[in-house]
Design a protein around this motif. Structure first.
Motif, mmCIF file in Angstrom:
data_model
loop_
_atom_site.group_PDB
_atom_site.id
_atom_site.type_symbol
_atom_site.label_atom_id
_atom_site.label_comp_id
_atom_site.label_asym_id
_atom_site.label_seq_id
_atom_site.Cartn_x
_atom_site.Cartn_y
_atom_site.Cartn_z
ATOM 1 N N GLN A 186 0.844 -1.192 0.000
ATOM 2 C CA GLN A 186 0.000 0.000 0.000
ATOM 3 C C GLN A 186 0.884 1.249 0.000
ATOM 4 N N LEU A 187 0.509 2.267 -0.784
ATOM 5 C CA LEU A 187 1.293 3.490 -0.876
ATOM 6 C C LEU A 187 0.447 4.698 -0.519
ATOM 7 N N CYS A 188 1.078 5.693 0.118
ATOM 8 C CA CYS A 188 0.414 6.952 0.398
ATOM 9 C C CYS A 188 0.462 7.832 -0.858
ATOM 10 N N THR A 189 -0.222 8.968 -0.833
ATOM 11 C CA THR A 189 -0.259 9.836 -2.014
ATOM 12 C C THR A 189 1.136 10.362 -2.369
ATOM 13 N N ALA A 190 1.953 10.637 -1.350
ATOM 14 C CA ALA A 190 3.296 11.152 -1.619
ATOM 15 C C ALA A 190 4.140 10.108 -2.340
ATOM 16 N N CYS A 191 4.039 8.844 -1.925
ATOM 17 C CA CYS A 191 4.834 7.786 -2.560
ATOM 18 C C CYS A 191 4.297 7.438 -3.943
ATOM 19 N N VAL A 192 2.980 7.531 -4.116
ATOM 20 C CA VAL A 192 2.411 7.319 -5.452
ATOM 21 C C VAL A 192 2.932 8.386 -6.403
ATOM 22 N N ARG A 193 2.933 9.632 -5.927
ATOM 23 C CA ARG A 193 3.444 10.726 -6.754
ATOM 24 C C ARG A 193 4.928 10.517 -7.065
ATOM 25 N N PHE A 194 5.681 10.048 -6.080
ATOM 26 C CA PHE A 194 7.113 9.811 -6.277
ATOM 27 C C PHE A 194 7.353 8.733 -7.339
ATOM 28 N N THR A 195 6.630 7.615 -7.260
ATOM 29 C CA THR A 195 6.848 6.528 -8.218
ATOM 30 C C THR A 195 6.401 6.913 -9.621
ATOM 31 N N GLU A 196 5.359 7.747 -9.715
ATOM 32 C CA GLU A 196 4.882 8.165 -11.040
ATOM 33 C C GLU A 196 5.747 9.262 -11.638
ATOM 34 N N THR A 197 6.414 10.031 -10.776
ATOM 35 C CA THR A 197 7.241 11.149 -11.261
ATOM 36 C C THR A 197 8.637 10.695 -11.639
ATOM 37 N N SER A 198 9.143 9.674 -10.997
ATOM 38 C CA SER A 198 10.524 9.247 -11.225
ATOM 39 C C SER A 198 10.696 8.665 -12.628
ATOM 40 N N ILE A 210 19.389 2.319 -19.758
ATOM 41 C CA ILE A 210 19.803 3.151 -18.630
ATOM 42 C C ILE A 210 21.320 3.100 -18.534
ATOM 43 N N LYS A 211 21.928 4.243 -18.331
ATOM 44 C CA LYS A 211 23.374 4.274 -18.176
ATOM 45 C C LYS A 211 23.762 3.781 -16.790
ATOM 46 N N HIS A 212 24.900 3.101 -16.741
ATOM 47 C CA HIS A 212 25.407 2.657 -15.445
ATOM 48 C C HIS A 212 25.742 3.876 -14.579
ATOM 49 N N LEU A 213 25.278 3.855 -13.323
ATOM 50 C CA LEU A 213 25.447 4.936 -12.353
ATOM 51 C C LEU A 213 24.647 6.176 -12.725
ATOM 52 N N GLU A 214 23.669 6.011 -13.616
ATOM 53 C CA GLU A 214 22.766 7.121 -13.912
ATOM 54 C C GLU A 214 22.009 7.477 -12.635
ATOM 55 N N GLU A 215 21.842 8.771 -12.371
ATOM 56 C CA GLU A 215 21.285 9.203 -11.089
ATOM 57 C C GLU A 215 20.132 10.167 -11.298
ATOM 58 N N GLU A 216 19.220 10.148 -10.359
ATOM 59 C CA GLU A 216 18.073 11.051 -10.379
ATOM 60 C C GLU A 216 17.771 11.471 -8.951
ATOM 61 N N VAL A 217 17.438 12.733 -8.741
ATOM 62 C CA VAL A 217 17.102 13.256 -7.426
ATOM 63 C C VAL A 217 15.698 13.854 -7.495
ATOM 64 N N LEU A 218 14.822 13.419 -6.590
ATOM 65 C CA LEU A 218 13.438 13.868 -6.557
ATOM 66 C C LEU A 218 13.048 14.265 -5.150
ATOM 67 N N GLY A 219 12.074 15.157 -5.044
ATOM 68 C CA GLY A 219 11.502 15.485 -3.755
ATOM 69 C C GLY A 219 10.482 14.434 -3.358
ATOM 70 N N LEU A 508 5.901 -2.435 -6.375
ATOM 71 C CA LEU A 508 5.349 -1.259 -7.043
ATOM 72 C C LEU A 508 4.681 -1.673 -8.346
ATOM 73 N N THR A 509 3.587 -1.032 -8.657
ATOM 74 C CA THR A 509 2.866 -1.338 -9.895
ATOM 75 C C THR A 509 3.755 -1.051 -11.104
ATOM 76 N N ALA A 510 3.691 -1.934 -12.092
ATOM 77 C CA ALA A 510 4.495 -1.756 -13.300
ATOM 78 C C ALA A 510 4.094 -0.475 -14.018
ATOM 79 N N ALA A 511 5.067 0.151 -14.653
ATOM 80 C CA ALA A 511 4.790 1.365 -15.430
ATOM 81 C C ALA A 511 3.886 1.041 -16.606
ATOM 82 N N SER A 512 3.205 2.045 -17.077
ATOM 83 C CA SER A 512 2.334 1.835 -18.243
ATOM 84 C C SER A 512 3.187 1.589 -19.485
#
Length: 886
Positions: A186-198, A210-219, A508-512
């Motif tokens: 189960q995910l809260c709204t913040a975590c749902v937003r995080f998984t959909e935004t990443s 995906i590049k090796h050591l590719e990085e992403e920073v999200l709120g 986590l639910t698979a991406a569309s």
């Protein structure tokens, strides 16, 4: 209103305290005091305070059975929230939600002060006054309603309720009802937003490049919101919170309620098996790679490492443990009725499919001795069955448990209660762990149960000895042993509670899905069907999650496993369920299962690992094969047992007798006070790395035995040229008591066929030098082989490690030869080892026996083997000596 025991001590200030409470709750408070608080007041011997407290109504807290009263805070909290449902915490959250920002700050300051040091009645009154002054009418009315309706909580408990630094009351499992079943993934709204935004998560799920050591920073969200998600049931928030030590985030971030936490995602090529690209050179492959996800520490000024990461893998990753994936819900209590089905499933899989487990009883208990009494669980009541021999197709379970510091508090079978128990054993008078074992036994479809305190007459030494000698058979013939892992004193800690979200990956639910185009000759014209997106599983640690078992580690957290009697019970029964800890564990002769992760791949010192010690020797096995299968297992068993504790040290030998008896009956070997007649030349080669003298391997000292010399000799058993052997043995109780050698070691004498020569002992600086025939083995120092000089050529270790250069060494010493080996393959050389002995002194003088005082070894390998050395033992030209050893 329940009040703390500090209130009666305020020298007449009780009336002002009560008046302040009346104003806060907008009603009339009737003060009550708990039994634990009264017991604490009685210890002060202050009669005026005791008399003042007697004016309050007495609150029955239900802790009168405990040896010591609970602390004021623990007792009040249990009265406030007896089911652990988090009623008080929820009430405070509601109250805090309607405060203004300024009022929240004041409220947090007061509660933080209460958490840093246990609050007393003054703290309670300060909180009361602050609420009166700062809270608006709505807040005061809400607090009043909560105080009146929710189990009459005390303000002392409220002052310290909520998260405590380093405590456990802030944990999710402590705030829920014990019958709570947690929904996973189960995910809260913040975590749902995080998984959909990443974007990196989405690409990972779709298996895009995906590049090796590719990085992403999200709120993500604020620390306060992260905690709220954790307490509200969000699986991903739980992993973030527990891995990042969420309490640290709250304590050290003054803007924890507003500052947004950031999350870093990094692609790594290392796969779930722990292998892969350690040098960061290989390309990233989604099928086997992972995303490392961690919260970024918001306070860079603190000398603390960043929060630990969590790991994300594709669900289709072949290296993951599939047993732990796919779970939808789990109870927070390992004692939940929901888990009974897991125990039943383990039991029937074992009884129907495991051949080793099915035949284990006949191995360890070939005589099929039965206990004299069993508890009959049929007919919806509990009674003592004394005619066990007449029961057809008997199946029974057993209970292993720790009695605790007050055995007299247990309901026990005694001569006076024997007849009454035959009719009925009072169910309400037995402890919780007995009731739990009855519930499990009935769930397994087993009618009979054996519990030591109710099946052995406790005030009859004769009955106790008779039943104790049956332990190998009693536990060996048990259908299932229930090991209750914690002592009675640990029951208030409720160690059976856990948060399943911490141990089970979050799915986590698979991406569309989206189509991708292929380019041909620079023109995008062809659409292809891409691979379907895969679900992503996020777990607290890297790699495949498997349960783990370490005897040493579990002894530190499960007091049951540190007990010597339980050590025997665990090894002798064919199957065991470990119950009462934060997870269920199953052990049998073929597997070791964890309720979350399934079978463990390798468990050292488990029953499956030491099964060969009980399985005996096949007719086509040689002595060398026996040594390989048995010797190492036996030494491991002895050392494990030596580190266990006993309430009565006199039971040290008899608590091990069942194991020795079972091995003797299956292997046909002869047990002699902790060693075996057939391998005496190996078993006597032990060193003692502790203080004081040691008379036998099963000494009451809790140190372990160093079997280094013996292990080396056993591994080179094919190179043995000579070894000592047992000609005969004597014991004062033989032949009248054939079982005496299992539990009574006093007076045992062993007649060895060996070689004995005189030897001298002297101090060479701080080293004991052993000199056969009074001469060093190497008379002159060898410059080109310094390792074989007179000081180190013959290594000698005395049992009495308190000896030093200021003490005189034993006189009239001799050495006896136990084993001589010659190496022909690989490194050439030879080694011989044995005992340092002195004449045994008794009241009647010397009886011709010798007593061990130490061990020695002489080892020559490699080029040094060419040195011409005169061996002290001429075992090739003369007959061996006969030496009586005590």
């Amino acid at each position: 209103m329940v009040v703390p025991n500090q209130v009666p001590t305020r020298n007449g200030g009780q009336a002002k305290d009560i008046a302040a409470l009346n104003r806060t709750v907008q009603g009339v408070v009737k003060p009550t005091i708990t039994q634990c608080c009264m017991r604490q007041l009685y210890t002060t011997n202050d009669q005026s305070v005791i008399d003042s407290a007697k004016l309050f109504e007495r609150k029955r807290c239900g802790h009168h059975d405990l040896e010591r009263p609970l602390s004021t805070l623990e007792c009040l909290k249990s009265c406030v929230d007896p089911k652990g449902a988090g009623i008080l915490w929820k009430g405070i959250c509601e109250f805090e939600a309607i405060l203004s920002d300024d009022q929240k700050v004041t409220f947090h300051i007061k509660r933080s002060q209460a958490r840093e040091s246990p609050p007393d009645s003054n703290d309670v009154m300060c909180l009361t006054a602050e609420i009166d002054r700062s809270a608006n009418r709505k807040a005061r009315r809400l607090l009043s309603r909560n105080l009146h309706t929710q189990s009459k909580p005390s303000l002392l408990a409220m002052a310290s309720a909520g998260p405590q630094a380093g405590g456990t009351d802030d944990k999710f499992e402590r705030l829920q009802a014990e019958d709570t079943v947690v929904s996973l993934n189960q995910l809260c709204t913040a975590c749902v937003r995080f998984t959909e935004t990443s974007k990196l998560l989405q690409k990972f799920s779709r298996r895009e490049k995906i590049k090796h050591l590719e990085e992403e920073v999200l709120g993500l969200c604020s620390a306060e919101r992260l905690k709220a998600g954790y307490l509200d049931g969000c699986h991903l928030c739980t992993l973030f919170w527990r891995r990042a030590d969420g309490q640290h985030l709250l304590r050290n971030d003054p803007k924890a309620d507003s500052r947004q936490l950031e999350v870093s995602l990094t692609a790594t090529a290392r796969d779930a098996s722990g292998e892969g690209d350690t040098m960061n050179r290989l390309p990233f492959i989604a099928a086997t790679g992972s995303l490392s996800i961690r919260l970024i520490n918001p306070d860079k000024t603190r000398p603390r490492s960043d929060p630990r990461s969590i790991e994300a893998y594709l669900e289709t990753n072949p290296s993951l443990n599939q047993n732990i994936l796919g779970k939808l819900e789990e109870p927070i209590s390992s004692k939940s009725d929901v888990k009974l089905s897991q125990i039943v499933d383990w039991y029937y899989q074992c009884t129907e499919r495991h051949m080793k487990c099915t035949g284990f009883s006949s191995m360890v208990a070939p005589s099929q001795q039965l206990p004299s009494r069993l508890l009959d669980l049929g007919d919806n009541k509990l009674r003592l069955e004394c005619d066990v021999q007449s029961i057809l197709d008997l199946r029974y379970a057993t209970l292993s448990h720790v009695w605790g510091n007050d055995p007299a508090s247990y309901l026990q079978l005694k001569e006076a209660t024997l007849e009454a128990f035959k009719t009925e054993v009072p169910f309400d008078a037995i402890p919780i762990k007995y009731k739990d074992s009855i519930r499990i036994t009935r769930a397994l479809g087993i009618r009979y149960l054996w519990i030591d305190s109710l099946c052995i007459i406790q005030d009859s030494p004769k009955d106790w000895t008779t039943e104790a000698l049956k332990m190998a058979a009693v536990y060996g013939c048990s259908a299932c042993n229930i090991s209750y892992t914690h002592a009675p004193s640990e029951e208030p800690a409720k160690r059976y509670l856990r948060d399943p979200r911490v141990n089970i990956p979050c799915k986590l639910t698979a991406a569309s899905a989206r189509p991708s185009r292929l380019s041909a000759f620079g023109v995008n014209h062809l659409w292809s069907k891409p691979l379907p997106p895969a679900a992503v599983v996020v777990q607290p640690v890297a790699g495949a999650i498997h349960g783990s078992w370490s005897t040493e580690a579990y002894r530190r957290v499960c007091s049951l496993l540190s007990r010597a009697w339980v050590f025997q019970e665990r090894l002798l029964c064919p199957r065991t369920i470990y119950y009462g800890h934060d997870r269920l564990l199953w052990e049998c002769c073929e597997t070791f299962n964890d309720e979350f992760s399934g079978p463990m791949p390798y468990v050292p010192r488990s029953k499956a690992q030491i099964y060969s010690a009980f399985s005996g020797v096949a007719q086509d096995q040689t002595l060398a094969s026996l040594l390989g299968h048995f010797d190492g297992q036996w030494k491991s068993i002895v050392n494990d047992y030596r580190s266990c504790k006993l309430t009565f040290e006199k039971d040290r030998a008899i608590a091990f007798a069942g194991i020795a008896s079972a091995i003797q009956s299956q292997t046909g070997m002869t047990y002699l006070a902790g060693i075996w007649k057939e391998t005496v030349y190996l078993d006597l080669l032990w060193l003692r790395p502790g203080r004081g003298s040691l008379c036998c391997q099963l000494s009451p000292d809790y140190d372990v035995v160093d079997y280094g010399l013996s292990t080396i000799a056993a591994l080179r058993s094919k190179e043995t040229v000579y070894h000592a052997s047992v000609l005969s043995f004597e014991h004062p109780k033989l032949p009248a008591e054939l079982d005496a050698l299992f539990y009574d070691f006093d007076g045992l004498r062993i007649r060895l066929s060996t070689y004995k020569i005189p030897a001298g002992l002297r101090w060479e600086n701080d080293v004991v030098q052993l000199m056969p025939h009074g001469q060093p083995m190497l008379p002159n120092k060898l410059d080109f082989f310094p390792d074989y000089d007179p000081r180190t050529a013959m290594k000698c270790t005395l049992d009495d490690l308190s000896l030093n250069v200021n003490k005189e060494l034993p006189k009239n010493a001799s050495i006896i030869l136990l084993v001589f080996q010659v190496y022909h393959e690989g490194i050439k050389g030879y080694r011989f080892s044995g005992l340092v002995v002195v004449p045994e002194e008794s009241l009647s003088g010397r009886d011709g026996s010798w007593k061990r005082i130490g061990v020695y070894t002489f080892d020559v390998q490699g080029p040094a083997a060419s040195i011409e050395v005169v061996l002290p033992f001429d075992f090739e030209s003369r007959e061996p000596d006969e030496v009586w050893l005590k």
